[in-house]
Scaffold this motif. Structure first.
Motif, PDB file in Angstrom:
ATOM      1  N   GLN A  27       0.825  -1.204   0.000  1.00 18.10           N
ATOM      2  CA  GLN A  27       0.000   0.000   0.000  1.00 18.10           C
ATOM      3  C   GLN A  27       0.856   1.250   0.000  1.00 18.10           C
ATOM      4  O   GLN A  27       0.572   2.230  -0.682  1.00 18.10           O
ATOM      5  N   GLN A  55      -8.432   8.186   2.050  1.00 17.01           N
ATOM      6  CA  GLN A  55      -8.794   6.940   1.372  1.00 17.01           C
ATOM      7  C   GLN A  55      -8.751   7.136  -0.142  1.00 17.01           C
ATOM      8  O   GLN A  55      -9.326   8.080  -0.680  1.00 17.01           O
ATOM      9  N   PHE A  82      -9.431   4.976  -3.773  1.00 15.24           N
ATOM     10  CA  PHE A  82     -10.104   3.800  -4.324  1.00 15.24           C
ATOM     11  C   PHE A  82      -9.412   3.399  -5.620  1.00 15.24           C
ATOM     12  O   PHE A  82      -9.350   4.181  -6.576  1.00 15.24           O
ATOM     13  N   LYS A  94      -9.528   0.222  -8.258  1.00 17.35           N
ATOM     14  CA  LYS A  94     -10.211  -0.994  -8.714  1.00 17.35           C
ATOM     15  C   LYS A  94     -11.127  -1.534  -7.625  1.00 17.35           C
ATOM     16  O   LYS A  94     -11.064  -2.709  -7.242  1.00 17.35           O
ATOM     17  N   ASN A  95     -11.943  -0.620  -7.091  1.00 14.53           N
ATOM     18  CA  ASN A  95     -12.952  -0.944  -6.077  1.00 14.53           C
ATOM     19  C   ASN A  95     -12.349  -1.429  -4.758  1.00 14.53           C
ATOM     20  O   ASN A  95     -13.040  -2.055  -3.949  1.00 14.53           O
ATOM     21  N   GLN A  96     -11.083  -1.178  -4.541  1.00 14.89           N
ATOM     22  CA  GLN A  96     -10.451  -1.495  -3.264  1.00 14.89           C
ATOM     23  C   GLN A  96      -9.986  -0.202  -2.610  1.00 14.89           C
ATOM     24  O   GLN A  96      -9.603   0.748  -3.290  1.00 14.89           O
ATOM     25  N   TYR A 119      -7.517   2.015  -0.350  1.00 19.19           N
ATOM     26  CA  TYR A 119      -6.138   2.152   0.102  1.00 19.19           C
ATOM     27  C   TYR A 119      -6.045   3.460   0.886  1.00 19.19           C
ATOM     28  O   TYR A 119      -6.710   4.447   0.549  1.00 19.19           O
TER      29      TYR A 119
END
Length: 362
Positions: A20, A97, A99, A101-103, A105
């Motif tokens: 990350q 935050q 985003f 690919k729909n994740q 980080y």
């Protein structure tokens, strides 16, 4: 066995955090600023597809001044923000935050120190307290006075107008019978004699009125447009009427009429000055023409009525206002103007006094 599993989980978590931290980064060009000084924060993402970078949130003590456009460079997306702080102290830029690919980080947090500017009060130059500054006078300050003055002036002018003007509404109408062309011509000749024009060396006006009387008689009695035609046109028309037996006259009478008109044209346009005997002779010729130039009437139309009334409008004699009324109106007008001038003078003096007082306070 338990220690091995814990060690594996720890390594996995550490690898995820490192991944990350390598994928999402946040950095500031400086972490120490003074109050009101601007600094820049940059968020970098190591991915270019399906990346969402929201707005900065949860900023306590810091404010976003501007958000720059997103830049794409090779396989990296970067977003820059310009921030500042107006309170002294240490403030965090919390984790943000991102985003990908729909994740979700998260970035690291940043600590920003905002310092005050030290001021040496012993070296600051002090200035005295300024007094009240007077505002310039505007139209609204005198609006009411001007309106009252205009109202009083309009009242005075209206009173003067209705008091001094002559009435034109009431008119006396009298009815008099319309004279026959022959009677009208003889009456006009007598009125012309009473004016004594040629005796007072007004020969041109005399001949002008004399020929007008004859022309008007010919037009009304013989129905020849003599007032609009020239001398030659009138003579030709009369000769034609005489040959056609429409008018009762001799050709010698028409020739005398021609000589009269020619004499009048010489007086009016060539400034000729005939003798008194010639003027008297022309006057007799005009009356002779009127007496001997008449239309031939049929028996059915031999009786012509000239009793059609003519309306003559006469203006009534209205007395002008007497001297006392004029004097009263003039005095009232002078009094109003005097009152207005005194009032304006007081207002101006009061304004000057207040202005001087303000200047003294300053």
């Amino acid at each position: 066995m338990k220690h091995t599993i814990f060690y594996i989980l720890f390594l996995a978590t550490l690898s995820i955090c490192n991944a990350q931290s390598e994928l999402v980064k946040i950095e500031a060009d400086t972490t120490n600023i003074r109050i009101g000084e601007q600094f820049e924060i940059k968020i970098s993402v190591g991915e270019t597809e399906n990346v969402i970078i929201p707005k900065l949130s949860k900023l306590n003590g810091l404010e976003v001044i501007d958000s720059l456009k997103t830049d794409t460079l090779k396989n990296t997306i970067s977003k820059k923000y310009i921030l500042t702080g107006f309170d002294s102290g240490a403030f965090y830029v919390p984790k943000q935050q991102i985003f990908i690919k729909n994740q979700v980080y998260e970035t690291d947090s940043l600590l920003i120190n905002v310092a005050t500017v030290k001021i040496d009060t012993t070296k600051v130059k002090k200035f005295p307290i300024k007094g009240i500054k007077g505002e310039p006078y505007q139209f609204d300050d005198y609006k009411n006075i001007v309106l009252i003055a205009l109202l009083l002036i309009s009242i005075v002018l209206t009173t003067l107008y209705f008091a001094l003007k002559r009435s034109k509404d009431d008119q006396v109408k009298t009815f008099v019978p319309k004279l026959a062309p022959y009677q009208e011509a003889l009456r006009n000749l007598k009125l012309l004699d009473a004016k004594l024009l040629w005796q007072n060396n007004k020969i041109k006006p005399y001949y002008s009125e004399l020929t007008t009387i004859v022309r008007n008689y010919i037009e009304r009695e013989l129905h020849v447009p003599a007032l609009e035609q020239t001398t030659n046109q009138i003579i030709e028309s009369l000769f034609d009427f005489s040959d056609a037996k429409v008018i009762e006259t001799e050709r010698d009478t028409i020739k005398k009429l021609k000589r009269l008109f020619e004499q009048a044209d010489l007086v009016k346009f060539a400034k000729a000055k005939p003798l008194a005997e010639d003027i008297t002779s022309d006057r007799k010729i005009a009356e002779y023409i009127i007496n001997n130039m008449q239309p031939i009437l049929e028996e059915e139309n031999s009786e012509v009525s000239y009793s059609t009334p003519v309306v003559i409008v006469q203006k009534p004699v209205i007395e002008k206002p007497n001297t006392l009324a004029k004097v009263v109106l003039i005095l009232v007008t002078a009094a109003v103007i005097l009152i207005l001038s005194i009032g304006l003078g007081k207002v101006i003096s009061m304004s000057k006094t207040s202005k001087n007082q303000m200047e003294n306070v300053q």
